[in-house]
Design a protein around this motif. Sequence first.
Motif, PDB file in Angstrom:
ATOM      1  N   ILE A 194      -6.376  -2.797 -15.724  1.00 55.78           N
ATOM      2  CA  ILE A 194      -6.966  -3.981 -15.108  1.00 55.78           C
ATOM      3  C   ILE A 194      -5.971  -4.607 -14.141  1.00 55.78           C
ATOM      4  CG2 ILE A 194      -8.462  -4.502 -17.075  1.00 55.78           C
ATOM      5  CD1 ILE A 194      -6.528  -6.691 -17.877  1.00 55.78           C
ATOM      6  N   GLU A 195      -6.511  -5.311 -13.167  1.00 57.78           N
ATOM      7  CA  GLU A 195      -5.680  -6.175 -12.333  1.00 57.78           C
ATOM      8  C   GLU A 195      -6.157  -7.599 -12.553  1.00 57.78           C
ATOM      9  OE1 GLU A 195      -5.103  -5.108  -8.253  1.00 57.78           O
ATOM     10  OE2 GLU A 195      -4.875  -2.987  -8.762  1.00 57.78           O
ATOM     11  N   ILE A 196      -5.220  -8.477 -12.818  1.00 53.13           N
ATOM     12  CA  ILE A 196      -5.555  -9.863 -13.117  1.00 53.13           C
ATOM     13  C   ILE A 196      -4.945 -10.772 -12.064  1.00 53.13           C
ATOM     14  CG2 ILE A 196      -5.588 -11.622 -14.928  1.00 53.13           C
ATOM     15  CD1 ILE A 196      -4.692  -9.548 -16.883  1.00 53.13           C
ATOM     16  N   GLU A 197      -5.794 -11.592 -11.479  1.00 48.45           N
ATOM     17  CA  GLU A 197      -5.323 -12.645 -10.568  1.00 48.45           C
ATOM     18  C   GLU A 197      -4.928 -13.840 -11.424  1.00 48.45           C
ATOM     19  OE1 GLU A 197      -4.828 -12.778  -7.435  1.00 48.45           O
ATOM     20  OE2 GLU A 197      -6.030 -11.211  -6.488  1.00 48.45           O
ATOM     21  N   LEU A 198      -3.725 -14.331 -11.246  1.00 48.31           N
ATOM     22  CA  LEU A 198      -3.242 -15.432 -12.074  1.00 48.31           C
ATOM     23  C   LEU A 198      -3.433 -16.769 -11.356  1.00 48.31           C
ATOM     24  CD1 LEU A 198       0.081 -13.770 -13.263  1.00 48.31           C
ATOM     25  CD2 LEU A 198      -2.156 -13.722 -14.375  1.00 48.31           C
ATOM     26  N   ALA A 199      -3.686 -17.791 -12.155  1.00 43.21           N
ATOM     27  CA  ALA A 199      -3.930 -19.114 -11.565  1.00 43.21           C
ATOM     28  C   ALA A 199      -2.669 -19.670 -10.928  1.00 43.21           C
ATOM     29  CB  ALA A 199      -4.440 -20.072 -12.635  1.00 43.21           C
ATOM     30  N   HIS A 200      -1.540 -19.366 -11.481  1.00 43.85           N
ATOM     31  CA  HIS A 200      -0.273 -19.713 -10.837  1.00 43.85           C
ATOM     32  C   HIS A 200       0.767 -18.666 -11.205  1.00 43.85           C
ATOM     33  CE1 HIS A 200       1.504 -21.280 -14.554  1.00 43.85           C
ATOM     34  NE2 HIS A 200       0.354 -21.873 -14.776  1.00 43.85           N
ATOM     35  N   PRO A 201       1.831 -18.562 -10.428  1.00 42.47           N
ATOM     36  CA  PRO A 201       2.765 -17.454 -10.635  1.00 42.47           C
ATOM     37  C   PRO A 201       3.528 -17.549 -11.950  1.00 42.47           C
ATOM     38  CG  PRO A 201       3.213 -18.616  -8.566  1.00 42.47           C
ATOM     39  CD  PRO A 201       2.232 -19.429  -9.312  1.00 42.47           C
ATOM     40  N   ILE A 202       3.772 -16.398 -12.534  1.00 39.34           N
ATOM     41  CA  ILE A 202       4.692 -16.320 -13.671  1.00 39.34           C
ATOM     42  C   ILE A 202       5.656 -15.167 -13.394  1.00 39.34           C
ATOM     43  CG2 ILE A 202       3.119 -17.276 -15.395  1.00 39.34           C
ATOM     44  CD1 ILE A 202       2.539 -14.448 -16.305  1.00 39.34           C
ATOM     45  N   ALA A 203       6.833 -15.247 -13.994  1.00 37.22           N
ATOM     46  CA  ALA A 203       7.820 -14.196 -13.769  1.00 37.22           C
ATOM     47  C   ALA A 203       7.534 -13.036 -14.711  1.00 37.22           C
ATOM     48  CB  ALA A 203       9.224 -14.741 -14.021  1.00 37.22           C
ATOM     49  N   ALA A 204       7.507 -11.829 -14.174  1.00 41.40           N
ATOM     50  CA  ALA A 204       7.207 -10.666 -15.004  1.00 41.40           C
ATOM     51  C   ALA A 204       7.899  -9.436 -14.440  1.00 41.40           C
ATOM     52  CB  ALA A 204       5.701 -10.440 -15.068  1.00 41.40           C
ATOM     53  N   ASP A 205       8.045  -8.430 -15.301  1.00 38.25           N
ATOM     54  CA  ASP A 205       8.585  -7.135 -14.896  1.00 38.25           C
ATOM     55  C   ASP A 205       7.544  -6.070 -15.192  1.00 38.25           C
ATOM     56  OD1 ASP A 205      11.498  -7.519 -14.235  1.00 38.25           O
ATOM     57  OD2 ASP A 205      11.498  -8.382 -16.247  1.00 38.25           O
ATOM     58  N   ALA A 206       7.583  -4.992 -14.432  1.00 40.43           N
ATOM     59  CA  ALA A 206       6.814  -3.817 -14.829  1.00 40.43           C
ATOM     60  C   ALA A 206       7.483  -3.238 -16.075  1.00 40.43           C
ATOM     61  CB  ALA A 206       6.796  -2.793 -13.711  1.00 40.43           C
ATOM     62  N   HIS A 207       6.675  -2.698 -16.966  1.00 39.26           N
ATOM     63  CA  HIS A 207       7.225  -2.170 -18.215  1.00 39.26           C
ATOM     64  C   HIS A 207       8.257  -1.079 -17.958  1.00 39.26           C
ATOM     65  CE1 HIS A 207       7.260   0.168 -21.979  1.00 39.26           C
ATOM     66  NE2 HIS A 207       7.147  -1.013 -22.538  1.00 39.26           N
ATOM     67  N   ALA A 208       8.029  -0.284 -16.912  1.00 37.39           N
ATOM     68  CA  ALA A 208       8.982   0.790 -16.620  1.00 37.39           C
ATOM     69  C   ALA A 208      10.345   0.223 -16.247  1.00 37.39           C
ATOM     70  CB  ALA A 208       8.449   1.651 -15.480  1.00 37.39           C
ATOM     71  N   GLN A 209      10.374  -0.986 -15.680  1.00 38.23           N
ATOM     72  CA  GLN A 209      11.646  -1.602 -15.300  1.00 38.23           C
ATOM     73  C   GLN A 209      12.291  -2.298 -16.487  1.00 38.23           C
ATOM     74  OE1 GLN A 209       9.429  -1.635 -12.342  1.00 38.23           O
ATOM     75  NE2 GLN A 209      10.855   0.043 -12.031  1.00 38.23           N
ATOM     76  N   ASN A 210      11.496  -2.962 -17.273  1.00 38.38           N
ATOM     77  CA  ASN A 210      12.057  -3.682 -18.417  1.00 38.38           C
ATOM     78  C   ASN A 210      11.008  -3.770 -19.526  1.00 38.38           C
ATOM     79  OD1 ASN A 210      13.153  -5.541 -20.276  1.00 38.38           O
ATOM     80  ND2 ASN A 210      14.384  -6.478 -18.665  1.00 38.38           N
ATOM     81  N   PRO A 211      11.126  -2.892 -20.518  1.00 37.49           N
ATOM     82  CA  PRO A 211      10.128  -2.885 -21.588  1.00 37.49           C
ATOM     83  C   PRO A 211      10.072  -4.208 -22.348  1.00 37.49           C
ATOM     84  CG  PRO A 211      11.539  -0.942 -21.706  1.00 37.49           C
ATOM     85  CD  PRO A 211      12.151  -1.868 -20.694  1.00 37.49           C
ATOM     86  N   ARG A 212      11.165  -4.972 -22.334  1.00 39.66           N
ATOM     87  CA  ARG A 212      11.205  -6.221 -23.104  1.00 39.66           C
ATOM     88  C   ARG A 212      10.324  -7.302 -22.490  1.00 39.66           C
ATOM     89  NH1 ARG A 212      12.967  -5.161 -27.861  1.00 39.66           N
ATOM     90  NH2 ARG A 212      13.269  -7.404 -28.102  1.00 39.66           N
ATOM     91  N   THR A 213      10.219  -7.308 -21.189  1.00 38.05           N
ATOM     92  CA  THR A 213       9.419  -8.349 -20.532  1.00 38.05           C
ATOM     93  C   THR A 213       8.237  -7.756 -19.786  1.00 38.05           C
ATOM     94  OG1 THR A 213      11.066  -8.244 -18.782  1.00 38.05           O
ATOM     95  CG2 THR A 213      11.204 -10.111 -20.289  1.00 38.05           C
ATOM     96  N   GLY A 214       7.974  -6.467 -20.012  1.00 45.22           N
ATOM     97  CA  GLY A 214       6.892  -5.794 -19.294  1.00 45.22           C
ATOM     98  C   GLY A 214       5.634  -5.630 -20.122  1.00 45.22           C
ATOM     99  N   ARG A 215       5.410  -6.527 -21.063  1.00 47.79           N
ATOM    100  CA  ARG A 215       4.197  -6.461 -21.882  1.00 47.79           C
ATOM    101  C   ARG A 215       3.404  -7.738 -21.704  1.00 47.79           C
ATOM    102  NH1 ARG A 215       7.155  -5.258 -27.593  1.00 47.79           N
ATOM    103  NH2 ARG A 215       8.384  -3.473 -26.916  1.00 47.79           N
ATOM    104  N   LEU A 216       2.123  -7.636 -21.933  1.00 48.53           N
ATOM    105  CA  LEU A 216       1.312  -8.851 -21.900  1.00 48.53           C
ATOM    106  C   LEU A 216       0.342  -8.862 -23.067  1.00 48.53           C
ATOM    107  CD1 LEU A 216      -1.639  -7.806 -20.864  1.00 48.53           C
ATOM    108  CD2 LEU A 216      -0.683  -8.147 -18.612  1.00 48.53           C
TER     109      LEU A 216
END
Length: 703
Positions: free
Chosen positions: A389-411
């Motif tokens: 899925i692609e999700i449009e967010l109401a306002h920006p949040i900081a995130a990483d792709a899982h391949a770059q950082n598994p710790r912060t690349g989950r939702l």
Amino acid sequence: MNAFVTSDTAKPREARDLPLLRVVFVGHVDHGKSTLIGRLLHETGSLPDGKVASLTAVSQRRGLPFEWSFVLDALQTERDQGITLDTSQVRLRTASRDIVLIDAPGHAELLRNMVTGAAQADAALLLIDASEGMRDQTRRHVHLLHLLGVPQLAVVVNKMDRIGFDQSRFDAIKAEIASELSRLGSTALAILPIAARHGDGVARYTPAMAWHDGPTVLQVLDSFAPAKLPAALPLRLPVQAVYKFDDRRIVAGRIESGQVAVGDDVMLLPKGTRARVLTIEAWPASPEGRSPQTAVAGQSIGLTLDRQVVLERGDLIAAPDQRATPARRLRARVFWLHHEPLRLGETLNVRVGTAEVRGSVAVLDKVIDPGELAMGVPRELARNHIGEIEIELAHPIAADAHAQNPRTGRLVLDIAGRIAGGGLILSVDRGVDRVRGSGTDRNALFALAAQLNDSLGPLHPRERIEHFCREVAGKVVFTTSFGPEDQAILHILQNLSLDIDAVTLDTGRLFPETYALWAETERRYDRRIRAVYPQHENVEAFIERHGINGFYDAPAARQACCHARKVEPLSRALAGALGWIVGLRADQSDHRQETKLVSVDERGLLKFSPLFDWSRQALQAFVEDNAIPLNPLHEKGFVSIGCAPCTRAIVPGEPERAGRWWWEQDSQKECGLHHRNSPAAATMPARATSDSVKIEGSDAAGV
Ligand code: SF4
């Protein structure tokens, strides 16, 4: 197979720090997974002393031949009796790796665990029965691993003893697997023959398979690259809360990856503010009462920073040189749990780290029913199905792709506070960058400008700048020519610690006083102001044709000079930007009365004039209150200051712009920075044209 074995069951061994490797073990239960795992545990010395001997004795008493799968059965029984811990994982240690073999009773469980990040694998072992060869299920397994994006794969062809260790049969199976993988754009690190029951190919090869010159299973496990340890990844500290103690504001959270030390510069996302770590607070305090100087991934800490910054739960503290992306749009592979299918356009809560934001599903594809490994209903994600899925967010949040950082690349996705799905972030999009190009996207850009005008209008310029830089999740460039408005904006940007590109266009013809102010400003704010210069070929061509001061001869020559020295460099200064901060004010002249706070210019930029409604007096008061350095030429009657040969002082009563290109008669003198007659310019506020670039005391576009 469903094995539950922990390192507690292994013989105590010399403590060594070996890289951890998580390997997902995929294959049919009848293809010998339990046998291979039992044999691996034995070959690596991971079984308790006497375990094999006691199982052999029991087998003999029952009149059964010993099977390596009994090892797992026995350990499973111990787990059921509470002797071992329930970890759903098999742990063993090779010469150079600590291995966790991940398995699950079925596809759905395995996919769920892997798609939600609960059990991510660094590599996969795919087991095939040599007597059966490639079957439909093998193809499903290959697709499954491809779907999961497991980065490393080896294929183990087991039960070679059943086909008489026949090399030609193995070669045929190997070719078939290689072809299937190649069709998916994948390859195997190794495809190897084994007979797990006899141990042939597990730790060594017997003469029966002397024809095989590749690695054993243990050598393959040793050759898989382990994932980076969380501490070795860039700093990511999701903010859980901000506490106020006496005068200090302590930012609390758990370090998900990386490390931090007192004195480190950090980036506060998604706002992009920079700060320096003053202290690290830990609880409980050390017996000596000393604060730690460093902290690493896994620790829950508090930080105090060297400046007052706006921070709240959901923000992310990151390494400034390896920051996460302030995302407006996320693409994710998700496992859906809710009883109602997820559909396009649906809104739901998106949680990444401690951040929570509303989002709407803009794209839904690649839906798969994991039970059948079949394609699901397009544009609908049913319960227990997987999709992207692609999700449009109401306002920006900081995130990483899982391949770059598994710790912060989950939702995690929730509906009305209940978890509805979860998954891995595949890509992070700054979102508003997309709002360019097509007609639809351009409409979205205008809509965003209108929304920003509404929301930022009532605020003080300081808050406007802060919110603009937060809301516009793309590159923002501030252009300065060191006029009073530009100097005021730079002062605000510095106080907000916003990491905004400040650029000036050095035409090569500026006043010495302007260069001196440039240097003084850099000293004052301890920062560099990026200079963009004309292309020398363009300047050389102008001089060749018109002479060094040919701009005095005709308006066309003057415009050609301005184009070479200003317009073309400005295009480069703004390349890749979405937001453009300028120092326009509406009361600078009649022409500028209609200046808007935010407008859209023909480049597809959000042009932002945070001081648009400030009077000259308000600006003057702000500059004086903050002791902001100004160009000394203002004291000598220069109001709008540009290039030296084209600027003179004015006398009382003259229009402010009378000192610019004074030899030209056209009252609408332009330098060409704004294409008033272009279709895009026609949609812009009348004042946001070239006239509006030149403002009282400065060139508002920084030129
Ligand atoms: Fe050339 Fe004058 Fe324009 Fe500067 S202001 S670029 S010197 S014409």
